[in-house]
Scaffold this motif. Structure first.
Motif, short mmCIF file in Angstrom:
data_model
loop_
_atom_site.label_atom_id
_atom_site.label_comp_id
_atom_site.label_asym_id
_atom_site.label_seq_id
_atom_site.Cartn_x
_atom_site.Cartn_y
_atom_site.Cartn_z
N TRP A 135 25.61 53.50 65.02
CA TRP A 135 27.01 53.32 65.39
C TRP A 135 27.05 52.91 66.86
O TRP A 135 26.37 53.52 67.71
CB TRP A 135 27.83 54.60 65.20
N SER A 193 33.66 55.59 58.32
CA SER A 193 32.73 55.27 57.23
C SER A 193 32.17 53.87 57.43
O SER A 193 32.86 52.98 57.94
CB SER A 193 33.44 55.34 55.88
N CYS A 194 30.94 53.69 57.00
CA CYS A 194 30.27 52.40 57.07
C CYS A 194 29.63 52.16 55.72
O CYS A 194 28.69 52.86 55.34
CB CYS A 194 29.22 52.43 58.17
N ARG A 198 24.63 60.45 56.22
CA ARG A 198 24.60 59.35 55.26
C ARG A 198 24.52 59.91 53.86
O ARG A 198 23.95 60.98 53.63
CB ARG A 198 23.46 58.39 55.54
N GLU A 244 33.32 48.81 58.03
CA GLU A 244 33.74 50.09 58.60
C GLU A 244 35.18 50.40 58.19
O GLU A 244 35.99 49.49 57.96
CB GLU A 244 33.68 50.07 60.13
N LEU A 255 28.29 44.80 56.49
CA LEU A 255 28.74 46.19 56.49
C LEU A 255 30.24 46.21 56.71
O LEU A 255 30.80 45.31 57.36
CB LEU A 255 28.05 46.97 57.60
N TYR A 290 31.57 49.99 65.80
CA TYR A 290 30.84 49.13 64.88
C TYR A 290 29.65 49.89 64.30
O TYR A 290 29.02 50.69 65.00
CB TYR A 290 30.27 47.92 65.61
N CYS A 291 29.32 49.60 63.06
CA CYS A 291 28.06 50.08 62.53
C CYS A 291 27.13 48.88 62.35
O CYS A 291 27.58 47.74 62.21
CB CYS A 291 28.22 50.85 61.22
N THR A 295 26.67 54.71 51.89
CA THR A 295 27.63 54.86 52.99
C THR A 295 27.07 55.77 54.07
O THR A 295 26.37 56.75 53.78
CB THR A 295 28.96 55.44 52.46
N TRP A 333 25.93 43.53 60.97
CA TRP A 333 27.00 44.24 61.69
C TRP A 333 28.23 44.34 60.79
O TRP A 333 28.46 43.49 59.93
CB TRP A 333 27.42 43.45 62.93
N GLY A 334 29.02 45.37 61.07
CA GLY A 334 30.34 45.43 60.49
C GLY A 334 31.33 44.72 61.39
O GLY A 334 30.99 44.24 62.48
N THR A 374 36.07 48.88 63.74
CA THR A 374 37.30 49.62 63.46
C THR A 374 37.78 50.23 64.77
O THR A 374 36.99 50.80 65.53
CB THR A 374 37.10 50.68 62.37
#
Length: 122
Positions: free
Chosen positions: A36, A21-22, A72, A6, A4, A95-96, A78, A112-113, A116
């Motif tokens: 999130w 955004s994710c 979403r 972010e 993912l 984190y998303c 996204t 995981w992202g 940001t």
């Protein structure tokens, strides 16, 4: 693990707004609940919000209820986190994560992202 990405973090004054955004990379988000999370310096990672795979169910941490909105767009693959009335205590890396199930709050994480940074300061 699923990947993912972010975006949307930054520096904002107290009372301001940001939209995170994710985006999914290489897979479709349709089947997964998305959460999130955030981690402030010296603190453990905490859950902020979750949205079910269909978007029909959401939940929020008490600290952000009424100020943050998760949504979403599966057509765009996204998930968004609209953050209003930001406070200095919202400062953290956000984190998303794709949950292992379609419902919230769900359990397990399958991706995981990278995170940001959100900084709320005057």
């Amino acid at each position: 693990q699923l990947q993912l990405v972010e975006s949307g973090g930054g520096l904002v004054q107290p009372g301001g707004s940001l939209r995170l955004s994710c985006a999914a990379s290489g897979f479709t988000l349709d089947y997964y609940a998305i959460g999130w999370f955030r981690q402030a310096p010296g603190k453990e990672r905490e859950g902020v919000s979750c949205i079910s795979s269909s978007g029909g169910s959401t939940n929020y941490a008490d600290s952000v209820k009424g100020r943050f909105t998760i949504s979403r767009d599966n057509a765009k693959n996204t998930v968004y986190l609209q953050m209003n009335s930001l406070k200095p205590e919202d400062t953290a890396v956000y984190y998303c994560a794709a949950r292992a199930v379609s419902w919230c709050p769900g359990h397990g994480v399958v991706g995981w992202g990278q995170g940001t940074q959100v900084t709320v300061s005057s």
